[in-house]
Design an enzyme around this catalytic site. Structure first.
Site, PDB file in Angstrom:
ATOM      1  N   GLN A  55      -5.207  24.776  -6.837  1.00 38.49           N
ATOM      2  CA  GLN A  55      -6.169  24.342  -7.810  1.00 38.49           C
ATOM      3  C   GLN A  55      -7.550  25.056  -7.639  1.00 38.49           C
ATOM      4  OE1 GLN A  55      -6.633  20.202  -6.755  1.00 38.49           O
ATOM      5  NE2 GLN A  55      -6.486  20.507  -4.577  1.00 38.49           N
ATOM      6  N   GLU A 110     -11.973  15.483   0.301  1.00 34.62           N
ATOM      7  CA  GLU A 110     -13.276  15.246   0.258  1.00 34.62           C
ATOM      8  C   GLU A 110     -14.105  14.629   1.572  1.00 34.62           C
ATOM      9  OE1 GLU A 110     -15.730  12.700  -2.341  1.00 34.62           O
ATOM     10  OE2 GLU A 110     -14.128  13.092  -3.539  1.00 34.62           O
ATOM     11  N   ASP A 130      -3.732  15.798   3.370  1.00 31.87           N
ATOM     12  CA  ASP A 130      -3.888  16.503   2.264  1.00 31.87           C
ATOM     13  C   ASP A 130      -3.301  17.887   2.084  1.00 31.87           C
ATOM     14  OD1 ASP A 130      -6.491  15.931   0.144  1.00 31.87           O
ATOM     15  OD2 ASP A 130      -5.522  17.903   0.145  1.00 31.87           O
ATOM     16  N   ASP A 161       2.486  17.769   2.243  1.00 28.26           N
ATOM     17  CA  ASP A 161       2.592  17.063   0.900  1.00 28.26           C
ATOM     18  C   ASP A 161       2.438  15.318   1.711  1.00 28.26           C
ATOM     19  OD1 ASP A 161       4.039  16.160  -1.809  1.00 28.26           O
ATOM     20  OD2 ASP A 161       4.844  14.898  -0.032  1.00 28.26           O
ATOM     21  N   ALA A 162       1.748  14.467   1.111  1.00 30.54           N
ATOM     22  CA  ALA A 162       1.445  13.170   1.711  1.00 30.54           C
ATOM     23  C   ALA A 162       2.691  12.613   1.903  1.00 30.54           C
ATOM     24  CB  ALA A 162       0.505  12.589   0.777  1.00 30.54           C
ATOM     25  N   ASP A 179      -5.351   7.694  -1.499  1.00 32.85           N
ATOM     26  CA  ASP A 179      -6.522   8.149  -2.216  1.00 32.85           C
ATOM     27  C   ASP A 179      -6.095   9.359  -2.900  1.00 32.85           C
ATOM     28  OD1 ASP A 179      -9.038   8.526  -3.243  1.00 32.85           O
ATOM     29  OD2 ASP A 179      -9.866   9.167  -1.367  1.00 32.85           O
TER      30      ASP A 179
END
Length: 330
Positions: A55, A110, A130, A161-162, A179
């Site tokens: 991203q 974050e 994450d 991958d979570a 989250d």
């Protein structure tokens, strides 16, 4: 390839992750919340921009909300009000647990969810998973309010991958916090909102009396479609389920969360206030016992829709929130 935000600003010298901030400019960030609804706010300048394999990552300096983090052109959090979202995400679940020691965070790159979790004195280990290492490194470098959390020896970060990251854990957890980004059409997180994942991925990794909480998307009077679906899906997996909401100014809407366990909850104002005083380091800026309890009172329109909801999230039958944002000249 640059995000819509970046590509819409061809005249600006947009920094990479290794460059310095650009000079002051006057711009507007614009996000299309629905097909017929846009939300915008003034931007002083683009502070930093980078592109990962997953991203585009941008940090804005905005006039009203301070620093604002965007992923693929969509607002994730803003400096002035992110504490509302992250306190709501973390503290109700940890306060309702009798003695939380271990926490697994799906997403949360974050660092703000980890920051709030580590405020609890009883916490011994936090695993944050994450998929995007570049997002975590970007936030570590540029979000000073989360520096202490990232450096805390109790925090263990894995990049995966979570779903896979959680499955590979050799232990169970007292609290699991999801989250993740909202489910979007074609998005990478959609499978992590499904009934099968809650049954086969989350539930087996919870200790006895364990609690699961997930962010559940917009929950405003005109935007609760995904929220009610996630609530109904979680109800098919856990015996006791609580939905709650909070208004986030920078989102121009309310956000919802769904909290669940196979053991009953005790929502008592005095008990929650006592636990905040005894367990939490420092002051919470947004939550106290009374507001935690009040946040579970959903207005009649949405509550009726939730009670009548029949949709269950599956990989074949999902619901989505709207897509990305972009920027335009003032």
């Amino acid at each position: 390839m640059l995000s819509p935000l970046c590509s819409a600003l061809p005249a600006l010298s947009i920094p990479t992750s290794n460059s310095t901030a650009v000079p002051h400019v006057s711009e507007w960030f614009e996000e299309q919340l629905e097909d017929d609804l846009k939300w915008s706010f003034a931007v002083n300048r683009i502070l930093h921009a980078a592109t990962s394999k997953f991203q585009d990552i941008v940090l804005l300096d905005t006039k009203r909300f301070g620093k604002a983090l965007l992923l693929d052109g969509k607002l994730q959090s803003a400096e002035k009000d992110e504490f509302i979202y992250h306190e709501s995400m973390v503290h109700p679940a940890l306060l309702l647990h009798h003695n939380p020691k271990t926490v697994f965070i799906l997403g949360g790159g974050e660092g703000s969810t980890a920051r709030e979790t580590l405020k609890h004195k009883s916490i011994e280990k936090v695993v944050m998973c994450d998929i995007d290492r570049d997002v975590v490194n970007f936030c570590l470098a540029h979000l000073s309010e989360n520096q202490d959390a990232f450096q805390d020896e109790k925090l263990h970060i894995i990049f995966e991958d979570a779903k896979v990251g959680l499955e590979r854990q050799p232990e169970k957890f007292d609290v699991i916090i999801s989250d993740l980004a909202d489910p979007h059409e074609g998005g990478p997180c959609n499978h992590l909102y499904t009934k099968s994942f809650y049954e086969e991925g989350i539930k087996p990794k919870l200790n006895d009396n364990g609690i699961f909480v997930t962010q559940a998307g917009p929950s405003g009077i005109l935007s609760y479609n995904v929220f009610s679906s996630i609530y109904n899906t979680v109800k098919h997996v856990f015996k006791y389920v609580i939905a709650y909401t909070a208004h986030i100014p920078s989102y121009a809407d309310s956000s919802g969360w769904v909290l669940a366990s196979d053991h009953p909850f005790k929502l008592d104002i005095e008990d929650l206030d006592k636990r905040i005083c005894e367990r939490v380091r420092g002051e919470l800026r947004y939550l106290d016992g009374a507001f935690i309890v009040s946040s579970t009172v959903i207005n009649k329109t949405i509550r009726t829709a939730m009670m009548n909801e029949t949709h269950v999230f599956t990989e074949e039958d999902a619901r989505f929130t709207h897509g990305q944002g972009l920027a335009s000249h003032a």
